[in-house]
Design a protein around this motif. Structure first.
Motif, PDB file in Angstrom:
ATOM      1  N   ILE A   1      12.724  15.090 -26.121  1.00  0.00           N
ATOM      2  CA  ILE A   1      11.440  15.795 -25.971  1.00  0.00           C
ATOM      3  C   ILE A   1      10.845  15.489 -24.600  1.00  0.00           C
ATOM      4  N   TYR A   2      10.885  14.231 -24.204  1.00  0.00           N
ATOM      5  CA  TYR A   2      10.363  13.836 -22.892  1.00  0.00           C
ATOM      6  C   TYR A   2      11.092  14.588 -21.779  1.00  0.00           C
ATOM      7  N   LEU A   3      12.417  14.660 -21.888  1.00  0.00           N
ATOM      8  CA  LEU A   3      13.211  15.357 -20.878  1.00  0.00           C
ATOM      9  C   LEU A   3      12.908  16.849 -20.864  1.00  0.00           C
ATOM     10  N   ILE A   4      12.805  17.480 -22.020  1.00  0.00           N
ATOM     11  CA  ILE A   4      12.608  18.925 -22.064  1.00  0.00           C
ATOM     12  C   ILE A   4      11.213  19.312 -21.564  1.00  0.00           C
ATOM     13  N   VAL A   5      10.205  18.527 -21.884  1.00  0.00           N
ATOM     14  CA  VAL A   5       8.858  18.825 -21.389  1.00  0.00           C
ATOM     15  C   VAL A   5       8.834  18.653 -19.865  1.00  0.00           C
ATOM     16  N   GLY A   6       9.461  17.607 -19.358  1.00  0.00           N
ATOM     17  CA  GLY A   6       9.534  17.405 -17.909  1.00  0.00           C
ATOM     18  C   GLY A   6      10.302  18.520 -17.220  1.00  0.00           C
ATOM     19  N   HIS A   7      11.383  18.963 -17.834  1.00  0.00           N
ATOM     20  CA  HIS A   7      12.186  20.055 -17.284  1.00  0.00           C
ATOM     21  C   HIS A   7      11.367  21.350 -17.235  1.00  0.00           C
ATOM     22  N   LEU A   8      10.633  21.623 -18.286  1.00  0.00           N
ATOM     23  CA  LEU A   8       9.769  22.807 -18.320  1.00  0.00           C
ATOM     24  C   LEU A   8       8.716  22.731 -17.217  1.00  0.00           C
ATOM     25  N   GLN A   9       8.103  21.571 -17.042  1.00  0.00           N
ATOM     26  CA  GLN A   9       7.082  21.421 -16.012  1.00  0.00           C
ATOM     27  C   GLN A   9       7.671  21.556 -14.609  1.00  0.00           C
ATOM     28  N   LEU A  10       8.869  21.025 -14.397  1.00  0.00           N
ATOM     29  CA  LEU A  10       9.520  21.134 -13.093  1.00  0.00           C
ATOM     30  C   LEU A  10       9.716  22.599 -12.714  1.00  0.00           C
ATOM     31  N   HIS A  11      10.266  23.389 -13.631  1.00  0.00           N
ATOM     32  CA  HIS A  11      10.508  24.797 -13.327  1.00  0.00           C
ATOM     33  C   HIS A  11       9.211  25.609 -13.308  1.00  0.00           C
ATOM     34  N   THR A  12       8.188  25.163 -14.037  1.00  0.00           N
ATOM     35  CA  THR A  12       6.876  25.817 -13.932  1.00  0.00           C
ATOM     36  C   THR A  12       6.368  25.687 -12.497  1.00  0.00           C
ATOM     37  N   GLY A  13       6.520  24.513 -11.922  1.00  0.00           N
ATOM     38  CA  GLY A  13       6.121  24.308 -10.528  1.00  0.00           C
ATOM     39  C   GLY A  13       6.877  25.223  -9.578  1.00  0.00           C
ATOM     40  N   GLN A  14       8.170  25.416  -9.824  1.00  0.00           N
ATOM     41  CA  GLN A  14       8.944  26.331  -8.988  1.00  0.00           C
ATOM     42  C   GLN A  14       8.427  27.762  -9.137  1.00  0.00           C
ATOM     43  N   ILE A  15       8.117  28.160 -10.363  1.00  0.00           N
ATOM     44  CA  ILE A  15       7.612  29.518 -10.597  1.00  0.00           C
ATOM     45  C   ILE A  15       6.267  29.703  -9.905  1.00  0.00           C
ATOM     46  N   ILE A  16       5.417  28.691  -9.935  1.00  0.00           N
ATOM     47  CA  ILE A  16       4.127  28.766  -9.242  1.00  0.00           C
ATOM     48  C   ILE A  16       4.349  28.936  -7.747  1.00  0.00           C
ATOM     49  N   LEU A  17       5.220  28.113  -7.162  1.00  0.00           N
ATOM     50  CA  LEU A  17       5.482  28.207  -5.729  1.00  0.00           C
ATOM     51  C   LEU A  17       6.065  29.568  -5.362  1.00  0.00           C
ATOM     52  N   LEU A  18       7.046  30.040  -6.124  1.00  0.00           N
ATOM     53  CA  LEU A  18       7.634  31.352  -5.840  1.00  0.00           C
ATOM     54  C   LEU A  18       6.589  32.462  -5.953  1.00  0.00           C
ATOM     55  N   THR A  19       5.717  32.362  -6.939  1.00  0.00           N
ATOM     56  CA  THR A  19       4.672  33.374  -7.105  1.00  0.00           C
ATOM     57  C   THR A  19       3.731  33.375  -5.907  1.00  0.00           C
ATOM     58  N   LYS A  20       3.343  32.198  -5.437  1.00  0.00           N
ATOM     59  CA  LYS A  20       2.487  32.120  -4.246  1.00  0.00           C
ATOM     60  C   LYS A  20       3.177  32.752  -3.046  1.00  0.00           C
ATOM     61  N   GLN A  21       4.467  32.489  -2.896  1.00  0.00           N
ATOM     62  CA  GLN A  21       5.209  33.052  -1.772  1.00  0.00           C
ATOM     63  C   GLN A  21       5.352  34.566  -1.898  1.00  0.00           C
ATOM     64  N   LEU A  22       5.611  35.053  -3.099  1.00  0.00           N
ATOM     65  CA  LEU A  22       5.806  36.492  -3.300  1.00  0.00           C
ATOM     66  C   LEU A  22       4.511  37.285  -3.206  1.00  0.00           C
ATOM     67  N   THR A  23       3.402  36.675  -3.618  1.00  0.00           N
ATOM     68  CA  THR A  23       2.117  37.402  -3.606  1.00  0.00           C
ATOM     69  C   THR A  23       1.270  37.084  -2.378  1.00  0.00           C
ATOM     70  N   HIS A  24       1.699  36.087  -1.615  1.00  0.00           N
ATOM     71  CA  HIS A  24       0.933  35.647  -0.435  1.00  0.00           C
ATOM     72  C   HIS A  24      -0.513  35.344  -0.806  1.00  0.00           C
ATOM     73  N   SER A  25      -0.671  34.641  -1.932  1.00  0.00           N
ATOM     74  CA  SER A  25      -2.021  34.321  -2.381  1.00  0.00           C
ATOM     75  C   SER A  25      -2.043  32.986  -3.111  1.00  0.00           C
ATOM     76  N   ASP A  26      -3.252  32.428  -3.203  1.00  0.00           N
ATOM     77  CA  ASP A  26      -3.463  31.220  -3.992  1.00  0.00           C
ATOM     78  C   ASP A  26      -3.686  31.674  -5.429  1.00  0.00           C
ATOM     79  N   LEU A  27      -3.218  30.907  -6.367  1.00  0.00           N
ATOM     80  CA  LEU A  27      -3.309  31.324  -7.763  1.00  0.00           C
ATOM     81  C   LEU A  27      -4.489  30.713  -8.499  1.00  0.00           C
ATOM     82  N   ASP A  28      -5.095  29.663  -7.915  1.00  0.00           N
ATOM     83  CA  ASP A  28      -6.219  28.983  -8.559  1.00  0.00           C
ATOM     84  C   ASP A  28      -5.929  28.680 -10.029  1.00  0.00           C
TER      85      ASP A  28
END
Length: 169
Positions: A135-162
């Protein structure tokens, strides 16, 4: 079963972190077009759609198979395909449904099982882990890729997501 506030807090907080990651991912996806969801900067990079497929497969293998004893139906290589095999809506739905099922499994888990060993990914490098570790590993894995999705979204939209406390501008 004796009450165990530490184990109960761990399980409840794990479910909460999974919900928060899903919320952040959904807020990102709502800002993107289908083309942006499948965008890769290069062939060696993942699109957001690939990350959702990967998370869905990983969650299914580690939680639904490794903890809930469902069949292992993961085809990991298909998660990283260069050509879309489903629409963005189908990928989002699969991810949301699997994540909801995983939260239900973790949220209703008998705390006595937390120290039982499992090997959800026998062909991987992890080996046998306790359900608590899984469970610890899977929650951490989900959070890691959430961070990647946030960064990619910022790059694709050229905006801050707040997504959290908006910074002063």
């Amino acid at each position: 079963m004796t009450p165990n506030p530490i184990a109960e807090t761990f399980l409840a907080f794990s479910v909460k972190r999974m919900q928060l990651s899903e919320s952040d991912i959904n807020r990102c996806i709502e800002k993107l077009t289908e083309e942006q969801l499948f965008h890769r900067g290069a062939e060696h990079e993942n699109s957001i759609a690939n990350l959702l497929l990967h998370l869905e497969g990983n969650l299914r293998q580690w939680v639904l198979h490794g903890i809930d004893n469902q069949p292992d139906v993961r085809t990991r290589d298909a998660e990283f395909t260069l050509e879309p095999t489903a629409t963005a809506a189908e990928i989002r739905s699969r991810f949301a449904n699997t994540l909801a099922e995983c939260r239900a499994v973790i949220g209703s888990l008998d705390i006595e099982r937390l120290l039982i060993k499992t090997d959800p990914q026998p062909t991987g490098n992890w080996g046998s882990v306790t359900i608590l570790e899984a469970i610890y590993l899977i929650v951490g894995h989900l959070q890691l890729h959430t961070g990647q999705i946030i960064l990619l979204t910022k790059q694709l939209t050229h905006s801050d997501l707040d997504l959290s406390i908006p910074r002063k501008r």
